[in-house]
Every structure is written in C-alpha cells, then in structure tokens.
Design a protein around this motif. Sequence first.
Motif, PDB file in Angstrom:
ATOM      1  N   LEU A 103       0.814  -1.219   0.000  1.00 20.84           N
ATOM      2  CA  LEU A 103       0.000   0.000   0.000  1.00 20.84           C
ATOM      3  C   LEU A 103       0.845   1.265   0.000  1.00 20.84           C
ATOM      4  O   LEU A 103       0.383   2.309  -0.448  1.00 20.84           O
ATOM      5  N   LEU A 106       1.229   2.156  -3.461  1.00 18.71           N
ATOM      6  CA  LEU A 106      -0.023   2.517  -4.123  1.00 18.71           C
ATOM      7  C   LEU A 106      -0.522   3.889  -3.680  1.00 18.71           C
ATOM      8  O   LEU A 106      -1.615   4.288  -4.028  1.00 18.71           O
ATOM      9  N   ARG A 107       0.276   4.601  -2.889  1.00 21.83           N
ATOM     10  CA  ARG A 107      -0.209   5.892  -2.393  1.00 21.83           C
ATOM     11  C   ARG A 107      -0.334   6.915  -3.500  1.00 21.83           C
ATOM     12  O   ARG A 107      -1.193   7.767  -3.474  1.00 21.83           O
ATOM     13  N   GLY A 108       0.543   6.831  -4.475  1.00 21.46           N
ATOM     14  CA  GLY A 108       0.538   7.861  -5.503  1.00 21.46           C
ATOM     15  C   GLY A 108       1.363   9.024  -5.029  1.00 21.46           C
ATOM     16  O   GLY A 108       1.305   9.397  -3.874  1.00 21.46           O
ATOM     17  N   THR A 109       2.123   9.623  -5.940  1.00 19.83           N
ATOM     18  CA  THR A 109       3.012  10.694  -5.508  1.00 19.83           C
ATOM     19  C   THR A 109       2.272  12.013  -5.525  1.00 19.83           C
ATOM     20  O   THR A 109       1.844  12.479  -6.573  1.00 19.83           O
ATOM     21  N   GLY A 110       2.131  12.602  -4.370  1.00 20.35           N
ATOM     22  CA  GLY A 110       1.528  13.919  -4.251  1.00 20.35           C
ATOM     23  C   GLY A 110       0.148  13.966  -4.873  1.00 20.35           C
ATOM     24  O   GLY A 110      -0.619  13.022  -4.793  1.00 20.35           O
ATOM     25  N   ASP A 111      -0.184  15.058  -5.513  1.00 19.96           N
ATOM     26  CA  ASP A 111      -1.472  15.216  -6.178  1.00 19.96           C
ATOM     27  C   ASP A 111      -1.251  15.330  -7.672  1.00 19.96           C
ATOM     28  O   ASP A 111      -1.619  16.312  -8.287  1.00 19.96           O
ATOM     29  N   GLU A 112      -0.664  14.338  -8.251  1.00 20.72           N
ATOM     30  CA  GLU A 112      -0.199  14.472  -9.641  1.00 20.72           C
ATOM     31  C   GLU A 112      -1.309  14.933 -10.600  1.00 20.72           C
ATOM     32  O   GLU A 112      -2.453  14.802 -10.306  1.00 20.72           O
TER      33      GLU A 112
ATOM     34  N   TYR B 154      -4.752   5.068 -12.682  1.00 26.64           N
ATOM     35  CA  TYR B 154      -5.097   6.006 -11.609  1.00 26.64           C
ATOM     36  C   TYR B 154      -6.428   5.628 -10.977  1.00 26.64           C
ATOM     37  O   TYR B 154      -6.570   5.578  -9.758  1.00 26.64           O
ATOM     38  N   ARG B 157      -6.243   2.575  -8.682  1.00 28.46           N
ATOM     39  CA  ARG B 157      -5.561   2.813  -7.428  1.00 28.46           C
ATOM     40  C   ARG B 157      -6.438   3.611  -6.465  1.00 28.46           C
ATOM     41  O   ARG B 157      -6.553   3.272  -5.296  1.00 28.46           O
ATOM     42  N   GLU B 158      -7.079   4.672  -6.971  1.00 29.29           N
ATOM     43  CA  GLU B 158      -7.830   5.538  -6.066  1.00 29.29           C
ATOM     44  C   GLU B 158      -9.176   4.946  -5.695  1.00 29.29           C
ATOM     45  O   GLU B 158      -9.651   5.136  -4.584  1.00 29.29           O
ATOM     46  N   LYS B 161      -9.159   2.647  -2.698  1.00 30.91           N
ATOM     47  CA  LYS B 161      -9.268   3.320  -1.400  1.00 30.91           C
ATOM     48  C   LYS B 161     -10.697   3.758  -1.131  1.00 30.91           C
ATOM     49  O   LYS B 161     -11.208   3.622  -0.009  1.00 30.91           O
ATOM     50  N   ARG B 231      -9.286  12.885  -4.460  1.00 27.25           N
ATOM     51  CA  ARG B 231      -8.544  11.994  -5.354  1.00 27.25           C
ATOM     52  C   ARG B 231      -9.465  11.048  -6.102  1.00 27.25           C
ATOM     53  O   ARG B 231      -9.266  10.807  -7.287  1.00 27.25           O
ATOM     54  N   GLN B 293      -4.689  24.187  -5.090  1.00 28.83           N
ATOM     55  CA  GLN B 293      -4.640  23.305  -6.254  1.00 28.83           C
ATOM     56  C   GLN B 293      -4.520  24.071  -7.561  1.00 28.83           C
ATOM     57  O   GLN B 293      -4.904  25.245  -7.645  1.00 28.83           O
ATOM     58  N   ARG B 298      -9.779  19.144  -9.527  1.00 33.76           N
ATOM     59  CA  ARG B 298      -9.417  19.044  -8.114  1.00 33.76           C
ATOM     60  C   ARG B 298      -9.926  20.237  -7.318  1.00 33.76           C
ATOM     61  O   ARG B 298     -10.373  20.093  -6.187  1.00 33.76           O
TER      62      ARG B 298
END
Lengths: 112, 493
Positions: A103, A106-112, B154, B157-158, B161, B231, B293, B298
Amino acid sequence: MEILMSITVGVLFMVGTYLILTKSLLRVILGLMLLSHGAHLLLLTMAGLKRGAPPLLGQEAPFYADPLPQALILTAIVISFGVTAFLLVLAYRTYKEHKTDDLDKLRGTGDE
Amino acid sequence: MNNLVILPILIPFIIGTVLILFAKYHTLQRVISGITVFALLGISIYLAIFVYQEGILTLELGDWPAPFGIILVADMFATMMVILSSIVGLVCLFFAFQTISSEREKFFFYPFYFFLLTGVNGAFLTGDLFNLFVFFEVMLIASYILIVIGGTKYQLRESLKYVAINIFASILFIVGVAYIYAATGTLNMADLAVKVALLEQQGVLNVIAILFLIVFAMKGALFPLYFWLPRSYYGPPAAIAALFGGLLTKVGMYAIIRMFTLIFNHDPGFTHTVILILAGLTMFFGVLGAVSQFDFKRILSYHIISQVGYMVMGLGIFTPLAIAGAIYYIAHHIIVKAALFLFAGATQKLTGTTNLKEMGGILKTHPLLSWLFFISAISLAGIPPLSGFFSKFALILAGFQEERYIIVTVALIVGLLTLFSMLKIFIYAFWGEQKMTEKQAKQKVGKLLLPIVPLVILTVVLGFFAEPIFSYSLEVAEELLDPSIYINSVLKE
C-alpha cells in the motif's frame, strides 16, 4: 451466552483492525471481512439471545424469539459478501496493473 | 397510503435491469435511458406537488403496519431531494451521451447509472433505518462500479481506497444500527424518535448519535473524514464526477439532517455543537485545499468539501432560518456543482487537459461557454443576485441571531476564498493567451452546452425567484424541526 458472543465480537474487531493497519492489500481486505463479521455478530447479540419459540403466528408459547435481527443479519451478510467479492476482483486488477500489493507504493506521488 | 411513493425507486430499478439485456445495442440503451430520466423527473415533480398539497405520503410495504414493516415516507424534504436527483440524473446522462467512450458503455454504464439513482432515491424516501443502510449499499455498489469503469491505472488505485473506506463506513453503520436496536428495540425512524424521547440514558444515546455522525460524515465528506474525496473524484470522466459531486455526498448530508432533526434531537447542546465545530473545520480545510490546487477538477472537488460545511453549519445552528438556509444551500449546491463539473468536462474535451497551467484563452474562441461558466462560478462563490448569495445570507443571518460569531467569521472568509479560487480557474483557463492548437480552437461545443444550459438557467432562476423558493425551504425547515408531524403521519396515532 451474550458475554461469550461479546468477547468473540471484540476479538474479531481487534484482529480486523490490526489487519487493516498492515501494508499488504490482501490483508486489508481480510481485515475488512473480519470486521464485517464482527459487526454482524454484534447485530445478532445486541438484540438479545433469547430462547423461545420460532416467531410464527398462531402458536402457543410463553415467548418468541425476536425475528428482526436474523432478517437484518441475513441482509447484511449478503451485502458484505457481494461487496467483498467486488473488492477482491478490484484488488486483483489493481495488482495486475501496478505490479505490487504494497500500500505504500499505491499511495501515488503527491497530487499528480 | 399511496403507491406513487415507490415509483422513483422502482422505475430506475426496472429500467436498469432491462438495460442489462440490451448491453450490445448502444443506441437502444440511450433511447430507453433518455426517455426514463424524463419520466423520472415528471414523476418526482408530480410527487412533490402532491406532497405539498396533501401532506406527508406514506407507503406500508406488504401492508405491515408502521413500526413492524418497512415503510416509505415522502415528506417535503425528501421529495425536494428526489426532484434534485432527477434533474442531475437527467443532465449528466445527456452529457454522458457525448463524452462517455463506447467501451464504458459496453461495460454496463447505463444499468449502473440507474441503479445508482435507485439507491439515491431510496435513501431519500425510506423511513426505516436498516432500509436506509440497504439503499446506501445499493447506491454505493453502483458508485464503486461507475468510479472504476474504464479501468485506468489512476482510477484503479484511487477507487480501491474509495471502496475500502466506504466498506469500513458501512460496517460502522451496522454497528450503529445494532446499538440503537439494543437501546430502543425498533428501527423505524418515527418509532425511534418516540422511543428516544422516552429513553432515560442520554449518555448512550450521545454515543450512538456520534457513531452515526461519523458514518454519515464519511459518506458526506466532513472534516476529518474527507481525505478520500478529491482523489477519487478526479479519476472518472466528467459526467460521472458531476453526478457524484452533485448527488452522492448530498445523500450523506440528507441522512445527517434527517437523523439529527428527527431522532437525535434529545441533547442539541452536545450533538449540535459538535456538528457546528465540524462544520467550521470542514469549510476551512476544504477551501484551503481548493486554493492550493492547480487543476480544474481538483479545485471543484475540494470545493465540495468546503460547501458541505455550510450545509452542516445550518444544522448546527438549529433554528428554522438556519435549516432553511441549509436546505436552500443543498438545492443550490447540487445544481451549481453538477454544472461546474460538466464545464470541467467540456473544457477537458476542448483542450485535452484539466491542468489550469496548460489551458488559456478559451474566452476568445468559445465566449458563450466561458461566460456561462463565469455565471456558475460567481453563483457558487455567493455573489448576488445568484442563488449562492441568498442561501449563504440566510445561514449567516441565522448565525448572527444565535450569536455564533466564530462560525460566521469562518463562513465569510471561506466565501471570499471560494471566490478567489473560482476566479483563479476563470483567469487561468478562460482569460489570457490562447494555448490551444488551431484544430482544438475550431471545435464546436454547442452540443456539449446543451445539458449545461438548463442548470445555469436554474441557478439564475433560484437567485431571481429567491422569495418563493426560500419560503418553501422555510416550510421544509419547520416541518423538520417539528418531528411530531412526521411521527404522526407514519404511526397514525
């Protein structure tokens, strides 16, 4: 009997919470499963585990068991079964795409 | 006793089931779903007028009398929400016709769209706590699929969660149901309201109330449980993001307002103060996120969070004026938020990006789109005479009357920051140098604007005809603050 059930629920919640806090994706899913089982048992226990006749109309008995928690738990189990199946498939697809079940990765970097 | 109440739930459910059979025929699916959303809107407006004239409508499913069987209740608040969900459902569907790729259509986009509407309408209309859980799940399972449909890296992955968090919230919901059943022995909301008032142990009720607050706060994205929202709403295409941003968090809001006006009104000094504090923090942190942002979608997602705060603020102040303001705000927000997300989709289709730094100069090539966006943006920020102003004005007035100066200050600052970040979008995306290629600049957006224009007109109408709409929300608020009307019409005492 209620005390035994309460302890069971407590253990399930404990193990579930522990598993959710781990890094592996599959363990988190297992943790969610255990938590939902705990919640279902809690629902059953909270209504009181009385012994009585089945709740059918027209029978002679001093008292009847409460049918509602059983109906509720049945519904909740079906829902959690479906959702867990979906989550497993989703986790598998994510694993295939990202090639990892860690996990942290799987966080992802920042708010890409 | 009237079968009309079940139609907003039954129609999308049946149509969604039928559409599964026609998975391969996209045009047929579009035609059927297009007709259905119009029918749904008609029925919900008819239902609202009926309820407005005749009083609360109830339907006892299977003819079981109220505290024992499952019951559907349509009061003014619920019917208002059903109308709003039909409006958003309609415009987002027509926007989806033009923007959703055919691959997504192939994977049962339309059936799950209707199952989502089934769950949303069901959650609004049910009068039973466990049934609320079930409809929440119907809605959530549909939303899981809509949010992941397309399956980009993407999104996978999101949405993982998003799904995990919502499952966790659902588990807490079951725990809350279990506790409240242990404390009162009933799950019918009207019956619960009666039994809770009779119960002497207020401490345990406060615990249950906060547990439910956590559950609904997770679905409604309140501080500190909003982290999943920006996200996960970024991933799916604009039509779905608009449906989610407009509708889905508002179901959590609806549940909070319903529960804390009808059932947990035993100790407002404690519960509603907690809600008020959460409202302030939600507004503040949400708007801070938006300011920081640089991405169209976003910024809008963070704005959802800050504006959820306003709705909860109305509940926290807990006077008729404040609740009316919150209800007006919900109506305004659902419409404007959906419109703004659709604008994000339209500009994305135009420029191929949602990053504000890569956009610019749309005003020159597409002036109508730009000015319509400007209207919705300042409406969201609360500039008179648009709808955002009047709802915020009522909330702030109520705050002054109750002498809650801190929350009023926060609300005013947040309003200012909202204006700032909306203007940021306008300046970066629409003003300035043209960064599109000539080919992109020549694209026509008339068709894309078609679903958005009704929403923009609605927000203008909500502003210019504030008087009748506000008196309607006041009536809704008075109905909410007097639970005996609800209780009597359900239990028929």
